[in-house]
Motif scaffolding. Structure first.
Motif, PDB file in Angstrom:
ATOM      1  N   SER A   1       0.928  -1.098   0.116  1.00 49.71           N
ATOM      2  CA  SER A   1       0.145  -0.044   0.053  1.00 49.71           C
ATOM      3  C   SER A   1       0.860   1.425   0.011  1.00 49.71           C
ATOM      4  N   TYR A   2       0.213   2.439  -0.410  1.00 47.78           N
ATOM      5  CA  TYR A   2       1.051   3.717  -0.365  1.00 47.78           C
ATOM      6  C   TYR A   2       1.292   4.017   0.944  1.00 47.78           C
ATOM      7  N   ASN A   3       0.558   3.500   1.870  1.00 49.64           N
ATOM      8  CA  ASN A   3       0.852   4.167   3.286  1.00 49.64           C
ATOM      9  C   ASN A   3       0.518   2.822   4.190  1.00 49.64           C
TER      10      ASN A   3
ATOM     11  N   SER B   1       1.306  -0.161   7.158  1.00 49.98           N
ATOM     12  CA  SER B   1       1.736  -0.189   8.599  1.00 49.98           C
ATOM     13  C   SER B   1       3.293  -0.917   8.507  1.00 49.98           C
TER      14      SER B   1
ATOM     15  N   HIS C   1       4.787  -3.907   6.318  1.00 47.11           N
ATOM     16  CA  HIS C   1       5.766  -3.493   5.184  1.00 47.11           C
ATOM     17  C   HIS C   1       7.111  -4.389   5.511  1.00 47.11           C
TER      18      HIS C   1
ATOM     19  N   LEU D   1       9.428   5.130   0.367  1.00 43.56           N
ATOM     20  CA  LEU D   1       8.139   5.247   0.711  1.00 43.56           C
ATOM     21  C   LEU D   1       7.755   6.885   0.876  1.00 43.56           C
ATOM     22  N   SER D   2       6.695   7.473  -0.090  1.00 42.04           N
ATOM     23  CA  SER D   2       6.437   8.664  -0.062  1.00 42.04           C
ATOM     24  C   SER D   2       5.360   9.066   0.979  1.00 42.04           C
ATOM     25  N   ASP D   3       5.150  10.542   1.223  1.00 43.49           N
ATOM     26  CA  ASP D   3       4.182  10.943   2.117  1.00 43.49           C
ATOM     27  C   ASP D   3       2.973  10.868   1.407  1.00 43.49           C
ATOM     28  N   SER D   4       2.837  11.193   0.104  1.00 45.35           N
ATOM     29  CA  SER D   4       1.474  11.584  -0.577  1.00 45.35           C
ATOM     30  C   SER D   4       1.331  10.756  -1.655  1.00 45.35           C
TER      31      SER D   4
ATOM     32  N   MET E   1       4.355   9.667  -5.113  1.00 43.33           N
ATOM     33  CA  MET E   1       4.711   8.354  -5.032  1.00 43.33           C
ATOM     34  C   MET E   1       5.210   7.782  -6.305  1.00 43.33           C
TER      35      MET E   1
END
Length: 476
Positions: free
Chosen positions: A245-247, A249, A253, A423-426, A430
């Motif tokens: 996922s882009y965000n 856990s 990960h 990993l990106s914040d938004s 991404m």
């Protein structure tokens, strides 16, 4: 100095100016009417040109051109037109022109006015077009005329063509119009399942010959059962792990990273194993001449050691002489007597009777072994059932695995994972991972829909020939 010399005087006029038919302004110009007509041959092309440039020929050409212009523009000669077409009585401006037009009326007038391009392309000639004879010709005109005359004679006798008789019959007995279903009929019709067996659309095909329905394409061929089952139970679109996922856990990960690490570790171990197998032996492990000779003499050293002992050498030789069987003597070809033949026949008959008696005894004894035979049959059936269940479980376990459809094995694609630093914040920043086309291609292979493939290797059919051009050679 002469008048025609180049020193001075009047310049002689040209031939075209002298033949133009107009009186010149120079003092030496002569009236064309008073000029004597030149003579010359008329049967030559030079004479035709001269006649065309004379005033009489020019006047005739101008007159004919004027006549053609009047026919095109007015439809005839002006001298022959009546006075009503040439003159009109001016009674002043009309009343409707005196009234001021509004803006909307002016716009409607402008819209009705034809465009200038249409006026330019419009045919303004009053001369009628020549009649096209071919357009009025009818193929087989004589034949059709004779046929028409024949039907006119038959019509007087009361006979008409078949098409006329059919038309008259339709007029006497008009077909009954079918009632079209209205909206109320559509509402009252019950709903039905189009794919059910009791479909009302298939009612006319009930109780008819199956072969007839298949040959007339009214009934489709029955699909085999193997086409109704899926080649694999793997879903068409697999859900990616939670760690992708882009965000994600932290635990998800890390689990995805561990799985990708294990795949990469197995790949590295396989590469190292292949490298070890293909690696050349070291100097210590390399074969020497002595080791090679010892390996070739591996089976000969034991026999040579046994030959050196004197006590054991004589034993096998003596025993060998005693162990050899005596050569069989050739049987003498003596003719059997009648008594010997009877004895052999009686012995064969006795052996057959004893074998039949032994088989009967065995069958009689099996009657007392029914319980043991049943136990053996039950044990065999249980073993077959166990094997059948084992095969079924194995098929279920391998249902989700790709089968071997070709010469290549299926290779699972790489796991799309990003490191913790990537990993990106938004979603906007991404970095995309993977390829949807490659993912669908691998999904087809995993679901046993296509065989695993590899990219075709390019192999040149001809040998490349390098040629040095002459221009390049001259530069060097």
């Amino acid at each position: 100095m002469a008048a025609g010399s180049s020193g001075g005087g009047v310049r002689p006029c040209s031939k075209s100016a002298a033949d133009s038919g107009f009186l010149g302004l120079r003092p030496t110009s002569v009236d064309p009417a008073l000029r004597r007509r030149r003579r010359g041959p008329r049967n030559k092309k030079r004479g035709w040109r001269r006649l065309a440039q004379e005033p009489l020929a020019l006047e005739v050409d101008h007159f004919l051109e004027d006549v053609r212009l009047q026919e095109r523009t007015r439809g005839g000669l002006v001298s022959e037109a009546p006075d009503e077409k040439l003159f009109f009585v001016d009674t002043g401006p009309k009343e409707k022109d005196l009234k001021k037009r509004s803006k909307g009326q002016k716009k409607s007038v402008l819209l009705k006015k034809p465009l200038r391009i249409d006026l330019t392309l419009e045919n303004t000639s009053k001369v009628p077009a020549p009649k096209d004879i071919l357009a009025h010709q009818v193929p087989n005109a004589k034949k059709l005329k004779r046929k028409q005359q024949l039907w006119e004679r038959l019509a007087k006798q009361g006979e008409v063509p078949r098409e006329v008789r059919r038309a008259q019959a339709r007029l006497r007995h008009p077909p009954t119009a079918k009632a079209k279903p209205g909206p109320q009929d559509t509402v009252e019709r019950p709903f039905y399942n189009l794919w059910a067996s009791d479909n009302p659309l298939d009612q006319p095909l009930v109780d008819q010959d199956t072969f007839f329905l298949e040959q007339t394409k009214k009934k489709g061929v029955k699909r085999p059962q193997r086409l109704l089952t899926k080649p694999s139970q793997v879903p068409a679109v697999e859900v990616t792990p939670a760690g992708a996922s882009y965000n994600p856990s932290f635990e998800d990960h890390q689990a995805l990273l561990r799985a990708a690490h294990e795949v990469e570790l197995q790949r590295q171990q396989a590469a190292q194993k292949l490298e070890r197998q293909l690696a050349l032996p070291t100097a210590e492990q390399a074969a020497t001449q002595e080791s090679s000779f010892r390996e070739m003499c591996e089976g000969l050293l034991e026999e040579s050691d046994g030959e050196g002992e004197p006590g054991e050498s004589q034993g096998p030789e003596t025993g060998g002489d005693q162990a050899l069987p005596a050569s069989p003597r050739l049987a003498t070809a003596e003719k059997k007597t009648e008594q010997q033949r009877r004895r052999e026949k009686a012995a064969r008959t006795l052996r057959v009777q004893r074998a039949a008696q032994r088989a009967a005894q065995l069958r009689h004894q099996q009657l007392f072994r029914l319980r043991g035979i049943k136990a053996q049959v039950a044990q065999r059936l249980a073993e077959l059932a166990r094997r059948r269940e084992q095969r079924r479980l194995q098929r279920l376990a391998e249902a989700d695995k790709p089968r071997r459809l070709g010469r290549l094995k299926y290779e699972a694609p790489d796991i799309d994972v990003q490191l913790s630093s990537e990993l990106s914040d938004s979603l906007r920043t991404m970095k995309p991972e993977g390829n949807i086309l490659r993912d669908r291609f691998k999904s087809f292979q995993k679901r046993n829909m296509i065989e695993p493939r590899e990219r075709a290797k390019f192999k040149r059919k001809y040998k490349v020939k390098l040629v040095e051009k002459r221009a390049f050679r001259e530069i060097q």
